[in-house]
Design a protein around this motif. Structure first.
Motif, PDB file in Angstrom:
ATOM      1  N   HIS A  34      37.037  42.238  37.506  1.00 31.08           N
ATOM      2  CA  HIS A  34      36.282  43.370  37.005  1.00 31.08           C
ATOM      3  C   HIS A  34      36.583  44.641  37.794  1.00 31.08           C
ATOM      4  N   VAL A  35      37.661  44.632  38.544  1.00 35.68           N
ATOM      5  CA  VAL A  35      38.040  45.789  39.350  1.00 35.68           C
ATOM      6  C   VAL A  35      39.411  46.264  38.887  1.00 35.68           C
ATOM      7  N   GLN A  36      39.476  47.450  38.306  1.00 32.55           N
ATOM      8  CA  GLN A  36      40.736  47.941  37.764  1.00 32.55           C
ATOM      9  C   GLN A  36      41.767  48.193  38.861  1.00 32.55           C
ATOM     10  N   ASP A 180      35.675  50.596  36.401  1.00 35.08           N
ATOM     11  CA  ASP A 180      35.682  49.144  36.202  1.00 35.08           C
ATOM     12  C   ASP A 180      34.991  48.727  34.912  1.00 35.08           C
ATOM     13  N   CYS A 182      35.488  47.546  31.388  1.00 39.18           N
ATOM     14  CA  CYS A 182      36.626  46.961  30.685  1.00 39.18           C
ATOM     15  C   CYS A 182      36.811  47.530  29.275  1.00 39.18           C
ATOM     16  N   TRP A 185      39.061  50.344  29.533  1.00 39.64           N
ATOM     17  CA  TRP A 185      40.446  49.908  29.767  1.00 39.64           C
ATOM     18  C   TRP A 185      41.177  49.721  28.439  1.00 39.64           C
TER      19      TRP A 185
END
Length: 285
Positions: A34-36, A180, A182, A185
Motif C-alpha cells: 500500500h506504499v507507492q 498511497d 491505489c 494509481w
C-alpha cells in the motif's frame, strides 16, 4: 513532433509508461503493498544495475526525442533561436523548442528518480513525485499554447490530448498528499495510457489516414468523429487496464512466489486484496 514519427514516438513512450504503471500497480496491490514509493532494498550490485527502469526509460526516450527535434532529418540543425542575418531577429523553430522543453522535463524527472533512489542515503519520494508532476504540468501548459497557425483538425486533436494531460496533472497533485491511494494509481495509469494510444491514433489522423483521404477541418462530421474516437479510446484503455490486472492476477497466482518483488514491501493485507480480486479473505492467492 509535427510529423508522423513525431507523434508515433511520444505515443509509444506514453503507452509504455502507462502499461508499466498498470502492471506495477496491479502487482503491488496483489502483494498487499500500500506504499507507492516504498524504500528500495539496497544491494551490493553495481550502480548501473540498480538504476530504476522508469528513470532509464525517461532518460532514453527524452534524450532521443530532443535530438530528433533538433537534428532530424539528418543534416538539419534547429538549435538557433533566430538567424543572425535576419535584421528583425524573428524567432525560429518555436514548435521544436516547445517539444524539447517538454521532453527535457521528463529527462529531469528521470535524473531526480536516480538521485532519490540511488544517490541519497534515504529515498525521497516527494522529490520523485514532484519531478514527474512538473513534467505533466509543463506538457499541459505547452499544449495550451501550441495551436497557433494550425488547422481545426489538429487543434481539436491537441485539445483532447490537453484534457487528458490536465486530468493526469490533477491526479498527480492529489497524490502529493495521498500518494498511497491505489485508486489514484490506476486512474493515473489509465490516463497515461490514453495519452499514448491517442497520440498513436493522431499520427494516422493527421499524416497517414488509412482511407488515403485527409481529414477536412471545415467538415463538421470530421470534427465530431474526432471526439467520438477519443471516447472510444477512453473505454478501450479502461478495458486494457482490466485485462492487465487479470493477467497479473493469473501470473501472481502461479508464479508470484518465484518472481522478484523489485524492492517493494509486500506485507500482505488479505482483506484489501479480497475486495479487489473477489475472493474470500481466508483464501490464499
Amino acid at each position: 513532433m509535427g510529423t508522423f514519427i513525431g507523434h508515433i514516438s511520444p505515443g509509444l513512450a506514453f503507452l509504455s509508461f502507462g502499461l508499466l504503471y498498470a502492471v506495477r500497480y496491479s502487482w503491488m496491490v496483489l502483494n498487499g503493498c500500500h506504499v507507492q514509493y516504498a524504500p528500495r532494498i539496497k544491494t551490493k550490485q553495481r550502480f548501473w544495475k540498480m538504476l530504476p527502469i522508469e528513470a532509464i526509460m525517461k532518460l532514453v526516450y527524452g534524450f532521443m526525442a530532443v535530438l530528433g527535434e533538433f537534428f532530424f532529418p539528418p543534416g538539419v540543425q534547429k538549435l538557433r533561436f533566430f538567424r543572425s542575418d535576419d535584421p528583425d531577429y524573428h524567432f525560429q523553430h518555436p514548435s521544436e523548442w516547445q517539444h524539447a522543453t517538454m521532453y527535457g522535463y521528463f529527462c529531469l524527472s528521470g535524473v531526480l528518480d536516480i538521485v532519490s533512489q540511488n544517490c541519497l542515503q534515504k529515498r525521497c519520494p516527494l522529490l520523485e513525485h514532484l519531478g514527474l508532476t512538473a513534467g505533466f504540468l509543463i506538457t499541459t501548459l505547452l499544449l495550451k499554447f501550441h495551436n497557433h497557425g494550425k488547422e481545426a483538425i489538429e487543434v481539436q486533436v491537441h485539445h483532447l490530448l490537453l484534457l487528458t494531460c490536465a486530468a493526469t496533472c490533477v491526479i498527480m497533485i492529489f497524490e502529493i498528499w495521498q500518494p498511497d491511494h491505489c485508486r489514484l494509481w490506476f486512474a493515473k495509469a489509465w490516463l497515461v495510457t490514453v495519452q499514448g494510444t491517442w497520440l498513436l491514433h493522431a499520427a494516422f489522423i493527421l499524416y497517414l489516414p488509412p482511407t488515403g483521404h485527409s481529414w477536412v477541418s471545415t467538415e463538421p462530421a470530421d470534427l465530431m468523429f474526432l471526439t467520438t474516437f477519443y471516447c472510444w479510446h477512453l473505454a478501450f484503455d479502461a478495458g486494457l487496464m482490466g485485462l492487465l490486472f487479470w493477467i497479473t492476477l493469473v501470473v501472481h497466482r502461479y508464479q508470484g512466489g518465484k518472481l522478484s518483488r523489485n524492492g517493494y514491501q509486500i506485507a500482505g493485507d488479505k482483506a484489501e486484496m479480497a475486495k479487489l480480486t473477489g475472493e474470500d479473505g481466508d483464501e490464499e492467492l
